[in-house]
Scaffold this motif. Structure first.
Motif: not given
Length: 136
Positions: A44-48, A58-60, A95-101
């Motif tokens: 996640l640190g790549v984008r957030y 979902r992260i939990l 990380a690749a930007g194909r999904a978002q939080l």
């Protein structure tokens, strides 16, 4: 801040946690949860900004899946291994930007935010400094 707690992990995978606690100290569960947090943050640190807040359901869930897999170690079942691989695939998509939080603070993406600037200092010694018989 952790993404999942011992209670969250036990609520999802009580049998697996109980099985491993017969051979692992309580600290083993805490270490597995910390390892899960670190693994999630590495993606996640790549984008957030990490750790992300608020923690989505979902992260939990992913934190519990990873902690369970780490906790089981060599005793991981095919289901636990598949769940872990699915969780990692989803994190790679983020990380690749194909999904978002949703609701997470994205990193700045300005063009200069990832540039490295190198500054040099003028040379003190060199051929033009004069005074030496070796200067030419």
């Amino acid at each position: 801040m952790t993404y999942a707690t011992r209670t969250d992990l036990e609520a999802r995978y009580a049998q697996d946690v109980a099985q491993r606690e017969t051979v692992l100290p309580v600290l083993g569960v805490d270490n597995a949860l910390a390892d899960a947090d670190a693994e999630i943050d590495s993606y996640l640190g790549v984008r957030y900004s990490v750790p992300v807040s608020p923690v989505s359901a979902r992260i939990l869930q992913i934190a519990c899946v990873i902690a369970r897999y780490r906790l089981l170690g060599d005793a991981a079942t095919d289901v636990a291994r598949r769940d872990y691989e699915d969780a990692r695939a989803y994190l790679r998509d983020i990380a690749a930007g194909r999904a978002q939080l949703e609701g997470a603070a994205a990193l700045s993406t300005s063009p200069t935010s990832r540039l490295v600037e190198i500054a040099t200092v003028p040379s003190v010694f060199g051929r033009s400094s004069g005074g030496s018989e070796f200067d030419s």
